[in-house]
Scaffold this motif. Structure first.
Motif, PDB file in Angstrom:
ATOM      1  N   VAL A  14       0.866  -1.180   0.000  1.00  0.00           N
ATOM      2  CA  VAL A  14       0.000   0.000   0.000  1.00  0.00           C
ATOM      3  C   VAL A  14       0.900   1.226   0.000  1.00  0.00           C
ATOM      4  CG1 VAL A  14      -1.811  -1.221   1.262  1.00  0.00           C
ATOM      5  CG2 VAL A  14      -0.177   0.193   2.512  1.00  0.00           C
ATOM      6  N   ILE A  15       0.368   2.342  -0.471  1.00  0.00           N
ATOM      7  CA  ILE A  15       1.122   3.593  -0.495  1.00  0.00           C
ATOM      8  C   ILE A  15       0.367   4.621   0.337  1.00  0.00           C
ATOM      9  CG2 ILE A  15       2.040   5.448  -1.928  1.00  0.00           C
ATOM     10  CD1 ILE A  15       2.358   3.454  -4.173  1.00  0.00           C
ATOM     11  N   PRO A  16       0.815   4.871   1.567  1.00  0.00           N
ATOM     12  CA  PRO A  16       0.150   5.874   2.399  1.00  0.00           C
ATOM     13  C   PRO A  16       0.225   7.259   1.747  1.00  0.00           C
ATOM     14  CG  PRO A  16       1.618   4.498   3.707  1.00  0.00           C
ATOM     15  CD  PRO A  16       1.923   4.209   2.276  1.00  0.00           C
ATOM     16  N   GLU A  17      -0.875   7.994   1.867  1.00  0.00           N
ATOM     17  CA  GLU A  17      -0.952   9.308   1.218  1.00  0.00           C
ATOM     18  C   GLU A  17      -1.108  10.441   2.217  1.00  0.00           C
ATOM     19  OE1 GLU A  17      -4.423  10.582  -1.424  1.00  0.00           O
ATOM     20  OE2 GLU A  17      -2.825  10.197  -2.885  1.00  0.00           O
ATOM     21  N   ARG A  18      -1.879  10.211   3.291  1.00  0.00           N
ATOM     22  CA  ARG A  18      -2.064  11.249   4.295  1.00  0.00           C
ATOM     23  C   ARG A  18      -2.412  10.601   5.627  1.00  0.00           C
ATOM     24  NH1 ARG A  18      -7.603  12.578   5.147  1.00  0.00           N
ATOM     25  NH2 ARG A  18      -8.975  11.385   3.754  1.00  0.00           N
ATOM     26  N   GLY A  19      -2.202  11.357   6.696  1.00  0.00           N
ATOM     27  CA  GLY A  19      -2.510  10.848   8.023  1.00  0.00           C
ATOM     28  C   GLY A  19      -3.002  11.961   8.917  1.00  0.00           C
ATOM     29  N   LEU A  20      -3.759  11.595   9.927  1.00  0.00           N
ATOM     30  CA  LEU A  20      -4.242  12.536  10.928  1.00  0.00           C
ATOM     31  C   LEU A  20      -4.460  11.776  12.222  1.00  0.00           C
ATOM     32  CD1 LEU A  20      -5.113  15.484  11.443  1.00  0.00           C
ATOM     33  CD2 LEU A  20      -7.458  14.765  10.928  1.00  0.00           C
ATOM     34  N   ALA A 349      -2.675  -8.148   9.310  1.00  0.00           N
ATOM     35  CA  ALA A 349      -3.254  -6.990   9.982  1.00  0.00           C
ATOM     36  C   ALA A 349      -3.445  -5.831   9.010  1.00  0.00           C
ATOM     37  CB  ALA A 349      -2.365  -6.564  11.147  1.00  0.00           C
ATOM     38  N   LEU A 350      -2.471  -5.617   8.141  1.00  0.00           N
ATOM     39  CA  LEU A 350      -2.577  -4.522   7.173  1.00  0.00           C
ATOM     40  C   LEU A 350      -3.783  -4.725   6.267  1.00  0.00           C
ATOM     41  CD1 LEU A 350      -1.030  -1.929   6.343  1.00  0.00           C
ATOM     42  CD2 LEU A 350       0.091  -3.308   4.583  1.00  0.00           C
ATOM     43  N   ARG A 351      -4.046  -5.964   5.878  1.00  0.00           N
ATOM     44  CA  ARG A 351      -5.221  -6.240   5.036  1.00  0.00           C
ATOM     45  C   ARG A 351      -6.517  -5.911   5.750  1.00  0.00           C
ATOM     46  NH1 ARG A 351      -2.010 -10.834   3.726  1.00  0.00           N
ATOM     47  NH2 ARG A 351      -3.215 -12.173   5.152  1.00  0.00           N
ATOM     48  N   HIS A 352      -6.465  -5.905   7.075  1.00  0.00           N
ATOM     49  CA  HIS A 352      -7.652  -5.571   7.869  1.00  0.00           C
ATOM     50  C   HIS A 352      -7.614  -4.128   8.375  1.00  0.00           C
ATOM     51  CE1 HIS A 352      -9.763  -9.484   8.272  1.00  0.00           C
ATOM     52  NE2 HIS A 352      -8.582  -9.947   7.918  1.00  0.00           N
ATOM     53  N   GLY A 353      -6.744  -3.312   7.789  1.00  0.00           N
ATOM     54  CA  GLY A 353      -6.735  -1.888   8.108  1.00  0.00           C
ATOM     55  C   GLY A 353      -6.025  -1.539   9.389  1.00  0.00           C
ATOM     56  N   LEU A 354      -4.966  -2.290   9.718  1.00  0.00           N
ATOM     57  CA  LEU A 354      -4.231  -2.021  10.948  1.00  0.00           C
ATOM     58  C   LEU A 354      -2.738  -2.068  10.675  1.00  0.00           C
ATOM     59  CD1 LEU A 354      -4.407  -1.614  14.056  1.00  0.00           C
ATOM     60  CD2 LEU A 354      -4.227  -4.101  14.278  1.00  0.00           C
ATOM     61  N   MET A 355      -2.034  -1.022  11.060  1.00  0.00           N
ATOM     62  CA  MET A 355      -0.584  -0.952  10.909  1.00  0.00           C
ATOM     63  C   MET A 355       0.087  -1.336  12.217  1.00  0.00           C
ATOM     64  SD  MET A 355      -0.153   2.630   8.816  1.00  0.00           S
ATOM     65  CE  MET A 355      -0.426   2.719   7.046  1.00  0.00           C
ATOM     66  N   ILE A 356       0.866  -2.431  12.196  1.00  0.00           N
ATOM     67  CA  ILE A 356       1.656  -2.852  13.334  1.00  0.00           C
ATOM     68  C   ILE A 356       3.044  -3.242  12.833  1.00  0.00           C
ATOM     69  CG2 ILE A 356      -0.283  -3.558  14.794  1.00  0.00           C
ATOM     70  CD1 ILE A 356       0.214  -6.437  13.925  1.00  0.00           C
ATOM     71  N   LEU A 357       3.925  -3.620  13.757  1.00  0.00           N
ATOM     72  CA  LEU A 357       5.321  -3.883  13.437  1.00  0.00           C
ATOM     73  C   LEU A 357       5.737  -5.269  13.892  1.00  0.00           C
ATOM     74  CD1 LEU A 357       6.636  -0.539  14.952  1.00  0.00           C
ATOM     75  CD2 LEU A 357       6.488  -1.016  12.499  1.00  0.00           C
ATOM     76  N   VAL A 358       6.954  -5.650  13.511  1.00  0.00           N
ATOM     77  CA  VAL A 358       7.602  -6.816  14.100  1.00  0.00           C
ATOM     78  C   VAL A 358       8.783  -6.340  14.931  1.00  0.00           C
ATOM     79  CG1 VAL A 358       6.920  -8.318  12.203  1.00  0.00           C
ATOM     80  CG2 VAL A 358       9.153  -7.189  12.131  1.00  0.00           C
ATOM     81  N   ALA A 359       9.229  -7.181  15.831  1.00  0.00           N
ATOM     82  CA  ALA A 359      10.469  -6.967  16.579  1.00  0.00           C
ATOM     83  C   ALA A 359      11.184  -8.311  16.587  1.00  0.00           C
ATOM     84  CB  ALA A 359      10.188  -6.481  18.000  1.00  0.00           C
ATOM     85  N   GLY A 360      11.872  -8.600  15.496  1.00  0.00           N
ATOM     86  CA  GLY A 360      12.383  -9.938  15.280  1.00  0.00           C
ATOM     87  C   GLY A 360      11.302 -10.805  14.669  1.00  0.00           C
ATOM     88  N   ALA A 361      11.616 -12.054  14.448  1.00  0.00           N
ATOM     89  CA  ALA A 361      10.696 -12.950  13.742  1.00  0.00           C
ATOM     90  C   ALA A 361       9.560 -13.472  14.611  1.00  0.00           C
ATOM     91  CB  ALA A 361      11.471 -14.135  13.170  1.00  0.00           C
ATOM     92  N   ASN A 362       9.691 -13.319  15.953  1.00  0.00           N
ATOM     93  CA  ASN A 362       8.724 -13.963  16.855  1.00  0.00           C
ATOM     94  C   ASN A 362       7.835 -12.988  17.626  1.00  0.00           C
ATOM     95  OD1 ASN A 362       9.819 -16.528  16.236  1.00  0.00           O
ATOM     96  ND2 ASN A 362      11.440 -16.212  17.743  1.00  0.00           N
TER      97      ASN A 362
END
Length: 395
Positions: A14-20, A349-362
């Motif tokens: 996805v390409i983010p365009e704006r945020g608030l 999660a991104l497919r469900h409209g949520l941005m999260i991260l990883v911290a290593g593989a686990n």
């Protein structure tokens, strides 16, 4: 879209365009709740009006003048940092890697000036992350990030994180610095124990070494205090800050004391863009908001509530074996059957409209805005639950 950038990044589809605030919209109009915070950078969410106003105001005055001069925004931000920490002096740069580079160079320079060339050893932790320069990636203790760039800088010793005995065995008369993340972010959101930090302080005092705390990720309110070192009462000699310091504008700082700062005499270190007026004006506005008691209280409250919701999700689905962290830096450790698959879950999660991260593989990592609202938190959890449910059906 054609990609013209080097292939060292694997971009999301996805390409983010704006945020608030804690919401982001992509170039096709889809909405996302952002619990990643630009990797713990957007401490005040996206496009906070106070930061926009500070940037616009400074943009009409002065963008860049070089470090031949100092400026009011740089002095104003440095004063804020000095008045509210252990530090006496501040060096500004543009990124966490640059701040850590400066910290390590200062420690070696001070030791050489004071004790001689033999005192150059740096003690660091395995699985740490201190940046991507050749020096900082070598200190980081993760061969996957450094081995392809050998030969590496010498004089670096790695010990297991949270192992006071190993630390005591490593520090000696040749040690110029011990560098520690109060919470190891990239390697799984692992908090340092008070015992480990107190041991580091005692050993540095005994052997005349500098204690460096890398607070690039934990600093500026992320853990519920201005800096994470305040939780344990262990005070460093050097501290590095970035990410939330500019809350989205490239800005970093190295903080130190009057005992060490003189080693950086004129010409010994520098930065073309470090401390530029635009960055520091935004940094001042961000500092004032982050350091407010209601912001700190919201960080603690939302961190507790978000952790509890994630623990409940883990119990209900079996996806997490534990949830750990501090404030709004949270790591969800995947249960054993799903080890190594954190990246797959972030994609779901991104497919469900949520941005999260990883911290290593686990480990899933969450580092949302310190101004996260109840509404956004309560909307985010069902999206994560739906993503987990969908993903588990494929396992």
């Amino acid at each position: 879209m054609q990609n013209y950038l080097t292939p060292n990044f694997s971009f999301a589809p996805v390409i983010p365009e704006r945020g608030l605030g804690s919401r982001v919209w992509d170039n096709e109009g889809r909405e996302y709740i952002d619990l990643a915070g630009g990797i713990a950078v957007n401490a005040l969410g996206h496009c906070h009006p106070a930061l926009v106003a500070a940037l616009n105001d400074q943009a009409q005055k002065l963008w860049h003048i070089s470090n031949i001069y100092t400026t009011e925004p740089a002095q104003n931000l440095a004063r804020r940092l000095v008045e509210h920490t252990f530090a006496d002096k501040v060096f500004f740069c543009n990124s966490g890697a640059e701040a850590n580079e400066a910290a390590l160079k200062l420690a070696r320079k001070h030791a050489r000036d004071t004790f001689g060339a033999h005192k150059h050893q740096i003690v660091a932790c395995t699985n740490a992350f201190h940046g991507r320069t050749l020096f900082t990636v070598s200190v980081g203790g993760q061969p996957k990030y450094s081995r392809d760039f050998a030969p590496l800088p010498e004089g670096i010793v790695h010990i297991p994180f949270n192992d006071p005995a190993a630390l005591a065995a490593a520090v000696n008369e040749d040690t110029c610095a011990v560098i520690i993340e109060p919470v190891q972010g990239e390697s799984g959101v692992l908090p340092a124990t008070p015992e480990f930090l107190h041991a580091a302080r005692e050993l540095c005092d005994r052997f005349g070494a500098a204690l460096i705390f890398d607070e690039v990720q934990t600093g500026m309110g992320r853990t519920g205090k201005l800096f994470a070192y305040e939780h344990t009462g262990v005070t460093p000699d050097i501290l590095t800050s970035a990410k939330a310091l500019g809350s989205g504008f490239p800005l970093a700082a190295m903080l130190t004391t009057d005992r060490l700062a003189p080693a950086f005499a004129p010409g010994t270190h520098g930065s073309t863009f470090g401390g530029n007026p635009l960055a520091c004006a935004v940094g001042c506005a961000a500092f004032d908001l982050i350091h407010r008691e209601d912001t700190r209280a919201n960080t603690r409250r939302q961190g507790t509530a978000l952790t509890a919701a994630l623990e409940t999700l883990g119990r209900d689905t079996g996806i997490f074996q534990s949830v750990r962290g501090q404030g709004l830096l949270i790591g969800c450790v995947l249960a054993e059957p799903y080890a190594g698959k954190a990246a797959e879950l972030t994609a779901a999660a991104l497919r469900h409209g949520l941005m999260i991260l990883v911290a290593g593989a686990n480990v899933l990592r969450l580092a949302p805005s310190l101004l996260l609202t109840d509404e956004d938190r309560e909307a985010a959890i069902p999206r994560l639950a739906a993503a987990v449910k969908e993903w588990l059906q494929t396992q």
